[in-house]
Design a protein around this motif. Structure first.
Motif, short mmCIF file in Angstrom:
data_model
loop_
_atom_site.label_atom_id
_atom_site.label_comp_id
_atom_site.label_asym_id
_atom_site.label_seq_id
_atom_site.Cartn_x
_atom_site.Cartn_y
_atom_site.Cartn_z
N ASP A 90 34.77 50.67 33.44
CA ASP A 90 33.90 50.24 34.53
C ASP A 90 34.24 48.81 34.93
OD1 ASP A 90 31.62 50.89 36.24
OD2 ASP A 90 30.63 49.24 35.24
N GLU A 91 35.46 48.42 34.64
CA GLU A 91 35.92 47.05 34.91
C GLU A 91 35.24 46.43 36.14
OE1 GLU A 91 40.01 45.37 34.19
OE2 GLU A 91 40.30 46.44 36.06
N SER A 92 34.30 45.52 35.89
CA SER A 92 33.66 44.88 37.04
C SER A 92 33.25 43.44 36.78
CB SER A 92 32.46 45.70 37.52
OG SER A 92 31.80 46.31 36.44
N GLU A 93 33.71 42.89 35.68
CA GLU A 93 33.44 41.48 35.42
C GLU A 93 34.28 40.64 36.38
OE1 GLU A 93 31.36 40.08 33.25
OE2 GLU A 93 32.04 38.02 33.52
N PRO A 94 33.63 39.85 37.25
CA PRO A 94 34.42 39.11 38.24
C PRO A 94 35.55 38.29 37.59
CG PRO A 94 32.13 39.00 38.81
CD PRO A 94 32.19 39.67 37.46
N GLY A 95 36.75 38.47 38.11
CA GLY A 95 37.93 37.82 37.56
C GLY A 95 38.83 38.78 36.80
N CYS A 178 26.53 48.77 34.58
CA CYS A 178 27.00 49.93 33.82
C CYS A 178 28.24 49.60 32.98
CB CYS A 178 27.25 51.12 34.74
SG CYS A 178 25.72 51.75 35.42
N GLY A 179 28.77 48.40 33.10
CA GLY A 179 29.83 47.98 32.20
C GLY A 179 29.29 47.58 30.84
N GLU A 180 27.99 47.37 30.76
CA GLU A 180 27.34 47.07 29.48
C GLU A 180 27.17 48.40 28.76
OE1 GLU A 180 24.46 46.69 26.51
OE2 GLU A 180 24.01 47.82 28.30
N GLY A 291 37.29 33.92 30.83
CA GLY A 291 37.29 35.38 30.71
C GLY A 291 36.22 36.07 31.50
N GLY A 292 36.22 35.84 32.79
CA GLY A 292 35.21 36.49 33.63
C GLY A 292 34.07 35.54 33.92
N SER A 293 33.34 35.83 35.01
CA SER A 293 32.40 34.84 35.54
C SER A 293 31.20 34.61 34.63
CB SER A 293 31.93 35.24 36.94
OG SER A 293 31.11 36.38 36.87
N ILE B 125 35.68 43.83 43.25
CA ILE B 125 36.24 45.18 43.27
C ILE B 125 37.43 45.32 42.34
CG2 ILE B 125 35.39 45.92 45.54
CD1 ILE B 125 38.02 44.95 46.78
N GLY B 126 37.68 44.31 41.51
CA GLY B 126 38.77 44.42 40.53
C GLY B 126 40.14 44.20 41.12
N ALA B 127 40.26 43.21 41.99
CA ALA B 127 41.56 42.89 42.57
C ALA B 127 41.74 41.37 42.56
CB ALA B 127 41.67 43.44 43.98
#
Lengths: 437, 160
Positions: A90-95, A178-180, A291-293, B125-127
């Motif tokens: 569900d990769e959605s962590e900004p960055g 949902c990434g949690e 490592g992500g926002s 959006i993962g980009a």
């Protein structure tokens, strides 16, 4: 396909097939040691598999960095319930934009990792939970799964071993939450992605109320190499207590943004200068998100002599997180960055826990007011206080994720908030417009 | 409600993908795949999905309101989703968003008068490493500039 040039500093373990012709096909996979690890694992006991993963020092690649072997060992062996393998895609962590590449370029590596996890905990079914926006990856994974079934690597009696395993993709429909892990499981069960109270942890009560191994795509993708070449070889690539490599996504004000597979413990400044080609436009580094926002932000000073690994980041009171590195140059307005990050968390808060629901929205409003030049001096402390009151007071880490970057920006870039006081226009806006023009 | 053969096949496969008694799991995928075909989640679709997974329509409504990709109103034939989250913000995503609004004369979650193009400001959006990025329906477009966006929008118009 590859979206950026590889770097000579990369150590290619998980990305070794990237760039090969038809890298996503089973033929290519089999021609390059594919399913060798699974065949080896068939000869091992579950305890031996878990022990090898423990030796590898593989830590969860989704963000929390929990030791994977230990997580697997929590699955109750004697439970009469079926056990499940769930992949967090569900990769959605900004960055963060790495799991995309792993599934796109080498889907069979993920399948093999899942199968080995299945052997380790006696699971016979798995679900790959892929965010809805990644539709093309669902198609790629579905094709790879169909190919694996037709060649006997999935389904009944795999390779004549009496081991059977069914694997499915499952689409999300737009929700960071949902990434949690516990929210993901709720979503997998056809519900709103509201987090569950823990304990019990998913290893004991997970998907469909059954024992479940739940890891990130990258974590499973590391497993074939660990079993094939031994846990010790994987561990040796990294640093003590964190083995192997990490897919690192460089983004922001950097000359060569991209996803690079770097050994854990890689120096941050070398990564920025040599892998990423330095800051765009010859500017100076102002802030660094490791490592992500959701990670606390570091200043340029804090990045000196810092290495990319879990413990080094923890010593700086931040996290290695998901590997989503965001680089901000000297012209970046940190109030604006804090505002954008908070807008995201306010949008994504599911509303279940009041500190997060109210906290994210109020902080967003305060930051907006600041950025519009209408902030008051007392607001600076108020933003920090609200964030602190959110921290640790929610079911899932979204509240923490919103609080941590905010608290760090208020603390480390306090003067930038002051620069916005008394109706002053954003001092960085002009520089930014010049860059954009 | 009559569904296309592809959708029927997809629904059948989904309903068989989960353990016995857990067919509710298929609800969200069913809604999303059906929305792709129908353009939105219609009241009839809610009833149909509820019936097939064995829950009340209200339970489907409750779930769908949580997920940002599920929507009740039809979007444009081409749904342009521009990310302005942190990595995109730092590389011009905000300017791209404003450019798109101006060019199309519509705002967030609005549709052009001819129903062809809709616009949405979206979260990551993962980009991130290829920012600023956007999606048209499910297709990614990386390292966008206002000029590239102009060309993209023009090509969508021509493709009608």
């Amino acid at each position: 396909m590859l979206y950026n040039e590889p770097s000579p500093h990369e150590v290619k373990v998980l990305t070794r097939r990237f760039g090969l012709e038809n890298s996503a096909s089973l033929d290519t996979y089999l021609a390059t040691d594919g399913f060798k690890a699974f065949k080896k694992a068939l000869e091992m006991t579950p305890e031996q598999i878990i022990e090898e993963v423990k030796i590898s020092n593989l830590r969860g690649r989704g963000g929390a960095g929990f030791p994977a072997g230990l997580k697997w060992s929590f699955v109750p062996r004697n439970s009469p319930k079926p056990k499940y393998i769930v992949v967090n895609a569900d990769e959605s962590e900004p960055g963060t934009c790495k799991d995309r590449l792993l599934m796109e370029n080498d889907p069979h590596q993920l399948i093999e990792g899942v199968l080995i996890a299945g052997l380790a905990v006696d699971a016979h079914a798995g679900y790959i939970y892929i965010r809805g926006e990644y539709r093309y990856l669902i198609e790629i994974m579905d094709r790879a799964i169909a190919e694996a079934y037709s060649c006997g690597y999935l389904g009944k009696n795999i390779l004549g071993s009496n081991f059977h395993f069914d694997l499915y993709t499952h689409t999300g429909a737009g929700a960071y939450e949902c990434g949690e892990e516990s929210a993901l499981l709720e979503s997998l069960e056809g519900k709103r992605g509201v987090p569950r109270i823990r304990p019990p942890f998913p290893a004991v009560v997970g998907a469909f109320q059954c024992p479940t191994v739940l890891n990130n795509v990258e974590t499973y993708c590391a497993v074939p190499a660990i079993i094939r070449d031994g846990g010790a070889a994987f561990a040796a690539l990294g640093v003590p207590k964190a083995g192997g490599t990490k897919l690192t996504c460089l983004s922001g004000h950097i000359n060569k943004p991209g996803v690079y597979e770097l050994p854990l413990g890689f120096p941050v400044m070398k990564m920025i200068e040599e892998v990423g080609g330095g800051i765009r436009g010859g500017k100076k580094l102002k802030a660094f998100i490791p490592g992500g926002s959701s990670c606390p932000v570091l200043t340029a000073e804090e990045c000196q002599d810092l290495t990319m690994d879990y413990d080094a980041m923890a010593r700086k009171k931040t996290m290695l997180g998901s590997g989503g590195v965001v680089i901000m140059d000297e012209d970046t307005c940190m109030v604006r960055a804090a505002l954008r990050i908070m807008r995201f968390y306010a949008h994504e808060s599911c509303g279940w826990c009041i500190p997060c629901r109210e906290g994210t929205t109020w902080i967003r409003k305060l930051l907006q007011r600041f950025h519009d030049g209408m902030g008051q001096r007392s607001d600076i402390a108020l933003i920090g206080d609200l964030a602190k009151n959110m921290f640790g007071r929610t079911f899932c880490p979204l509240g923490d994720a919103a609080a941590m970057p905010t608290m760090s920006i208020v603390e480390k870039f306090y003067h930038e908030f002051e620069d916005h006081l008394d109706g002053k226009p954003c001092p960085y806006e002009k520089a930014r417009q010049l860059v954009m023009a | 409600m009559t569904l296309s053969a592809e959708l029927e096949a997809r629904f059948d496969k989904l309903l068989k993908s989960y353990p016995p008694g857990r067919q509710r799991s298929a609800m969200i995928p069913m809604l999303l795949y059906a929305q792709d075909e129908l353009g939105s989640v219609t009241p009839e679709l809610v009833e149909e999905v509820a019936r097939r997974v064995g829950v009340e329509p209200l339970q489907v409504e409750e779930v769908m309101s949580y997920y940002s990709m599920l929507h009740r109103k039809p979007l444009g034939r081409y749904h342009v989703q521009i990310c302005t989250n942190i990595s995109c913000l730092l590389t011009g995503g905000e300017e791209l968003w404003q450019h798109a609004c101006k060019k199309l004369g519509i705002g967030h979650k609005e549709v052009t008068a001819d129903g062809q193009v809709s616009l949405e400001e979206v979260e990551c959006i993962g980009a991130c490493s290829w920012a600023p990025a956007l999606q048209v329906n499910y297709a990614f477009h990386h390292q966008m500039t206002p000029e590239k966006l102009d060309r993209l929008l023009d090509s969508l118009r021509k493709a009608q």
